[in-house]
Scaffold this motif. Structure first.
Motif, short mmCIF file in Angstrom:
data_model
loop_
_atom_site.label_atom_id
_atom_site.label_comp_id
_atom_site.label_asym_id
_atom_site.label_seq_id
_atom_site.Cartn_x
_atom_site.Cartn_y
_atom_site.Cartn_z
N ARG A 28 1.07 -1.22 -0.24
CA ARG A 28 -0.14 -0.23 -0.05
C ARG A 28 0.85 1.35 0.04
O ARG A 28 0.50 2.31 -0.55
CB ARG A 28 -0.86 0.08 1.36
N GLU A 29 1.99 1.15 0.40
CA GLU A 29 2.91 2.39 0.66
C GLU A 29 3.36 2.83 -0.77
O GLU A 29 3.42 3.70 -1.03
CB GLU A 29 4.01 2.12 1.68
N ASP A 51 6.35 -6.69 -8.46
CA ASP A 51 4.96 -6.26 -8.89
C ASP A 51 4.63 -5.27 -7.43
O ASP A 51 3.76 -4.55 -7.57
CB ASP A 51 4.12 -7.10 -9.16
N GLN A 52 4.97 -5.45 -6.41
CA GLN A 52 4.55 -4.57 -5.27
C GLN A 52 5.82 -3.73 -4.54
O GLN A 52 5.67 -3.01 -3.62
CB GLN A 52 4.13 -5.70 -4.26
N LEU A 53 6.72 -3.87 -5.15
CA LEU A 53 8.22 -3.16 -4.29
C LEU A 53 8.72 -2.39 -5.57
O LEU A 53 9.22 -2.79 -6.60
CB LEU A 53 9.19 -4.18 -3.81
N ILE A 54 9.07 -0.96 -5.11
CA ILE A 54 9.79 -0.01 -5.99
C ILE A 54 11.02 0.77 -5.27
O ILE A 54 10.61 0.72 -4.16
CB ILE A 54 8.82 0.84 -6.71
N GLU A 55 11.99 0.96 -5.96
CA GLU A 55 12.92 2.13 -5.50
C GLU A 55 12.78 3.10 -6.25
O GLU A 55 12.76 3.25 -7.52
CB GLU A 55 14.38 1.29 -5.42
#
Length: 568
Positions: A228-229, A340-344
């Motif tokens: 969600r973040e 698909d749920q984590l970005i930098e």
């Protein structure tokens, strides 16, 4: 002679005497008297009376001008208080009472209230049109919310039927909290960017002028967002990436020792050497990006923060507390999809408010100027070179003519410092502010073993016998190689100027000092003898690498460049 007490009685026309009127009354103004109505009635044996009112005497014109009075200062107008609201950074709803006083002696009609833009609410009285009673004060509550234009500068006016328009000017910046925490694997970089105008002659003499009162301040670092973040970050950047954020000063993080109740007006915490300021912002953050609160600081005290407005929710012990600054993204963050749920995201913020900090220069002096003698970290290679001002004349046909216009080599000296704790890094920042970019100069020793003492020096001696290095041949007494810092093993330091030299043999040279050391020094007592040069920063941009938070380690690397201020 007998004295009689009597009263003169004025005789009316026809012999009628009216004892009710004094003599002066006949000679001056008309008085409407009920007797006047009976005076015209004929009395027995008397003549017909004729009324002569009014009677005037000694009439003349009086020239005068009307002077101002308190009546004109306060009445016949509508007063408003306050006339201006400077709200600063709006991070939550801010409500201010505004009083209007109808100082007219008659009622006025309020026709409308104009200028209430998006995010401005004016409540507290019936909606206009309404009758404003005479000599009465009414209060409206003016509220400004974070929603609306990022920069607010407007006037809210009360329009009355007599064309009066009292108003209050509202100025504010609407900001939203940046609640995404950085990844400390690569640290956080803080850049302090000054601006200096330098005019340099061919002889390397320069005139330096500071152009900014305080350096600009930038922060950059990687941010990870998951679940969600990540969705919140995506929408926040989509809607607000070009607007003002309340950015936490990540290195100055601390955890609350005690819980904080809702509606609290004081936050107990450490404040020394941290970036809190009166009238500034602070941020409370929970375990995720959705739980945060930005508060305004009324006063920074030694034991905590006195708030301008009370907190709105409960914060348990262990809550993150940061100083916060109004900042803007310099460019759109570069996003890297990891899953698909984590970005930098690599973010770079520019602080858009003035960042003042106490200026400091070293207190130890040599020839009237400060000495920066802090020993640098030698774990990495450092710049140690020289520059000359070369002028080249080249026709393209013959050999070029190269001239050293300053006739000397200007030293370049790199340093890197590792700082542990808040006090040490606060001192480095104060030095950067004190140097004012490239304007100020300090004496900087090389911290190298540049001269080697080979014989004992007495307390009264003004010469040193050193190992032969060609000093007499190449540098005897020349600027740039004539000031030394003698450091002993016990920590004692002597700074002297070399005023001459001679070669005793191919193994020993003797250099002359401008004054004796005052103590006997033996060769084994000397830790090092280093050259010193009067230097400034080579660049207006200084970078601090925060490897951990403010209680941990930070690194600062810079390059000093020699100046000729001491020669003229």
């Amino acid at each position: 002679m007998t004295v009689l007490n009597a009263q003169h009685v004025e005789t009316a026309q026809g012999g009628f005497t009216d004892p009710l009127f004094a003599a002066d009354l006949y000679r001056f103004e008309f008085i409407a008297s009920p007797i006047a109505a009976t005076d015209s009635v004929r009395r027995p044996g008397g003549a017909l009376l004729t009324t002569h009112w009014p009677v005037e005497a000694n009439g003349h014109t009086v020239v005068a001008s009307r002077l101002g009075a308190y009546l004109d200062d306060y009445y016949h107008r509508i007063h408003i208080s306050p006339k201006r609201l400077d709200l600063g950074n709006v991070v939550s709803i801010q409500t201010t009472p505004v009083q209007l006083w109808n100082a007219h002696l008659t009622p006025r009609t309020l026709s409308s209230i104009e200028g209430a833009a998006d995010g401005i609410l004016v409540v507290g009285q019936p909606a206009p049109p309404m009758v404003f009673p005479a000599l009465k004060e009414l209060t409206w509550d003016v509220s400004v919310t974070p929603e609306g234009q990022p920069v607010l500068d407007t006037v809210v006016e009360w329009l009355f039927d007599n064309a009066e328009t009292p108003g209050v000017r509202i100025a504010a910046n609407r900001i939203i909290a940046w609640t995404f925490v950085p990844d400390w694997a690569d640290g956080i970089r803080e850049r302090l960017i000054a601006s200096t105008d330098i005019l340099q002659s061919e002889s390397a003499v320069s005139q330096r002028r500071q152009l900014r009162l305080a350096p600009r301040r930038e922060f950059s670092g990687p941010v990870y967002a998951e679940g969600r973040e990540r969705q919140l970050l995506d929408l926040s950047l989509f809607g607000w990436s070009d607007r003002i954020w309340s950015m936490p000063i990540w290195p100055d993080i601390q955890l609350l020792d005690v819980s904080l109740a809702a509606d609290a007006d004081f936050i107990p915490c450490a404040t020394q050497y941290l970036d809190f300021r009166d009238g500034g912002l602070a941020m409370l953050r929970g375990e995720d990006a959705f739980t945060s609160e930005t508060v305004e600081i009324l006063e920074v005290l030694s034991g905590g923060l006195q708030l301008k407005r009370n907190t709105q929710q409960v914060w348990p012990a262990g809550t993150r507390l940061y100083p916060a600054r109004a900042a803007q993204l310099l460019e759109e963050p570069s996003l890297s999809k990891l899953t698909d749920q984590l970005i930098e995201a690599d973010v770079q913020f520019l602080v858009v408010e003035a960042c003042d900090w106490p200026e400091w220069l070293p207190t130890s002096l040599y020839r009237g100027r400060p000495v920066w003698d802090r020993r640098p970290d030698d774990s990495e290679s450092l710049t140690h070179s020289a520059q000359r001002l070369r002028s080249t004349l080249d026709s393209g046909f013959a050999q070029p003519l190269i001239t050293d216009t300053a006739k000397r080599a200007l030293q370049m000296l790199g340093q890197r410092h590792l700082d542990l704790g808040r006090e040490a890094r606060a001192l480095v920042r104060s030095l950067i502010y004190g140097m004012r970019g490239r304007q100020k100069v300090v004496w900087v020793p090389s911290h190298m073993d540049d001269l080697t003492l080979v014989a004992t020096v007495s307390a009264l001696a003004t010469t040193l016998d050193i190992a032969y290095i060609g000093y007499t041949r190449f540098s005897s007494g020349k600027p740039g190689r004539r000031d030394v810092r003698i450091e002993l093993v016990d920590g004692s330091v002597f700074m002297r100027r070399l005023i001459g030299s001679t070669e005793l043999s191919n193994q020993v040279e003797r250099v002359a000092l401008d004054s004796a050391l005052g103590v006997e020094v033996q060769p084994q007592q000397v830790a090092r003898i280093s050259w010193m040069n009067l230097m400034r920063f080579e660049s207006d941009e200084q970078e601090i690498e925060h490897m951990t938070d403010s209680e941990g380690v930070a690194a600062w690397a810079t390059v000093f460049r020699e100046e000729r201020d001491d020669e003229f």
